[in-house]
Design an enzyme around this catalytic site. Structure first.
Site, PDB file in Angstrom:
ATOM      1  N   ASN A 211       0.844  -1.193   0.000  1.00 33.85           N
ATOM      2  CA  ASN A 211       0.000   0.000   0.000  1.00 33.85           C
ATOM      3  C   ASN A 211       0.878   1.241   0.000  1.00 33.85           C
ATOM      4  OD1 ASN A 211       0.543   0.757   2.898  1.00 33.85           O
ATOM      5  ND2 ASN A 211      -0.413  -1.241   3.220  1.00 33.85           N
ATOM      6  N   ASP A 280      -4.519  -6.350   4.920  1.00 24.37           N
ATOM      7  CA  ASP A 280      -5.595  -7.166   5.488  1.00 24.37           C
ATOM      8  C   ASP A 280      -5.562  -8.598   4.951  1.00 24.37           C
ATOM      9  OD1 ASP A 280      -6.715  -5.067   6.997  1.00 24.37           O
ATOM     10  OD2 ASP A 280      -7.705  -4.291   5.211  1.00 24.37           O
ATOM     11  N   LYS A 290       8.639 -16.739 -11.112  1.00 27.32           N
ATOM     12  CA  LYS A 290       7.929 -15.553 -11.576  1.00 27.32           C
ATOM     13  C   LYS A 290       6.693 -15.942 -12.388  1.00 27.32           C
ATOM     14  CE  LYS A 290       8.432 -11.450 -14.457  1.00 27.32           C
ATOM     15  NZ  LYS A 290       9.303 -10.721 -15.399  1.00 27.32           N
ATOM     16  N   PHE A 324      -4.948   3.388  14.585  1.00 32.52           N
ATOM     17  CA  PHE A 324      -5.184   4.382  13.544  1.00 32.52           C
ATOM     18  C   PHE A 324      -6.296   3.899  12.637  1.00 32.52           C
ATOM     19  CE2 PHE A 324      -1.380   6.149  15.086  1.00 32.52           C
ATOM     20  CZ  PHE A 324      -1.204   7.407  14.529  1.00 32.52           C
ATOM     21  N   LYS A 338     -13.850   0.478  15.072  1.00 31.38           N
ATOM     22  CA  LYS A 338     -12.540  -0.149  15.302  1.00 31.38           C
ATOM     23  C   LYS A 338     -12.108  -0.006  16.759  1.00 31.38           C
ATOM     24  CE  LYS A 338     -10.457   0.281  10.700  1.00 31.38           C
ATOM     25  NZ  LYS A 338      -9.338   0.879   9.924  1.00 31.38           N
ATOM     26  N   LYS A 342     -11.532  -3.517  18.796  1.00 30.60           N
ATOM     27  CA  LYS A 342     -10.140  -3.878  19.075  1.00 30.60           C
ATOM     28  C   LYS A 342      -9.698  -3.481  20.476  1.00 30.60           C
ATOM     29  CE  LYS A 342      -9.144  -3.633  14.153  1.00 30.60           C
ATOM     30  NZ  LYS A 342      -8.192  -3.274  13.090  1.00 30.60           N
TER      31      LYS A 342
END
Length: 398
Positions: A211, A280, A290, A324, A338, A342
């Site tokens: 990301n 995730d 490859k 975050f 969240k 959590k």
């Protein structure tokens, strides 16, 4: 504020130079010693006598007027400074500092200092937005220079846009925060475990899923904790940022690697901050060779990665956990969800679709939500400033 601090104030040649006198007066009234260094160009806008009257200190302009004095003074001022500030900072001085040029008293002294350096730019909009100026500012921020961003408004040249010197009150606050916060050790004796950066989930020996996280926010949090007395373990995915001084650094690649590192150090931590952008999902199968582009389409089956902060929430006991939430919609709702799921004590939420609050930038726009679901909203600020805001909220939980 009992111990007298020393600020070396550099004043450069811009129409906003007169505002440096107001700043000087404010600092002196707070019992801060101010030594002023002016460029020759700055003396065209304001007389050195003004600063001498305010500070009761000699103003230095030409380093060759008294060579013996200069040989001693530029080093003594550099070593004396608890903080070095340049207000206003022209495009020229920013360019010289970014390239290590030391050709006058101000740049020579600055190059010799080990104190934090604060820069408040002021210039024409086109000069400020010029890619060369922006590159120089980016270079200095990456090194660790602190910027008080210019405001948008009507400039002396008659144009309207970014480049106006920030309000003197804002610059004063930034200086006071740096002078006194750096000496606060409110996390002395605490051990902090921080995750930062992205993770990489391999597809084959060449490719991976990742990301856009740069790791900047997590690294600034790590630096802030070190400044405020904590012992820090930083578990980081791959970034291009220098490792912060004073941390125990654990590099990882995958979400599983990060999970294992966090679980290994969880028991000894007092505070856990999950600033990493953890993947995730990961590919169910990692090819040994490859992957070739034989077909028009390709299907990759993904499986869930462990949720690190969820697992921390199940095992933390009396530890403080901070997460975050980087979202593009329904920011507050998702962040609160969240926070509950959590078992976090705080969550820092930001809308990454907002300009100045996303990945790979030096600023952030954060909202901090506590266990009572109270939301505190903050304006755009540097990630360094945001880090200390987050630490201030954590300190309330100790």
């Amino acid at each position: 504020m009992n111990n007298k601090k020393n600020v070396v104030l550099g004043v450069t040649g811009g129409i906003a130079a007169y505002k440096a006198a107001d700043l000087t007066s404010r600092l002196v009234k707070k019992d801060i010693n101010v030594d002023v260094i002016m460029t020759k160009e700055a003396t065209n806008f304001i007389n050195p006598l003004t600063f001498e009257a305010l500070t009761h200190n000699k103003v230095t302009v030409d380093m060759f007027t008294d060579r013996k004095y200069w040989e001693i003074e530029h080093i003594s001022l550099a070593e004396k400074a608890d903080l070095f500030a340049i207000v206003p900072a022209t495009a020229n001085i920013i360019a010289k500092i970014a390239h290590g040029i030391a050709d006058d008293m101000l740049t020579t002294t600055l190059l010799a200092t080990k104190s934090p350096v604060l820069i408040a730019p002021a210039m024409n909009t086109n000069m400020y937005t010029n890619p060369l100026t922006q590159r120089n500012i980016k270079t200095l921020k990456e090194i660790g220079f602190i910027f008080v961003e210019p405001a948008a408004g009507r400039l002396a040249c008659g144009t309207y846009g970014a480049g106006k010197l920030a309000d003197v009150e804002e610059i004063e606050k930034a200086i006071l925060d740096l002078l006194y916060r750096e000496k606060e050790k409110d996390f002395e004796g605490k051990k902090v475990l921080i995750t930062a950066g992205p993770t990489r989930e391999p597809l084959d020996p060449v490719r991976y899923i990742t990301n856009r996280s740069s790791g900047k926010m997590g690294y600034e949090i790590a630096k802030a904790f070190v400044e405020r007395g904590a012992r820090v373990v930083l578990v980081s995915g791959p970034t291009h940022i220098d490792i912060p001084k004073g941390v125990t650094f654990i590099p990882v690649e995958t979400a599983a690697d990060m999970y294992n590192a966090v679980m290994m150090h969880l028991e000894e931590a007092d505070i856990i901050v999950g600033a990493a952008a953890v993947a995730d999902y990961r590919p169910k199968e990692v090819k040994k060779e490859k992957i070739k582009k034989d077909e028009e389409t390709m299907v990759i089956e993904l499986v869930k990665n462990p949720d690190i902060m969820y697992e921390v929430g199940q095992k933390k006991g009396n530890k403080i956990s901070v997460g975050f939430a980087a979202e593009t919609e329904n920011l507050i709702d998702y962040a609160k969800k969240k926070l509950k799921e959590k078992n976090m004590d705080l969550i820092v939420a930001n809308d990454v679709s907002q300009e100045g609050a996303g990945f790979e930038v030096d600023t952030n726009i954060i909202k901090v939500i506590n266990k009572d679901l109270e939301v505190k909203e903050y304006p755009m600020m540097t990630k360094r400033e945001a880090a200390h805001v987050i630490l201030d909220e954590i300190a309330k939980l100790l």
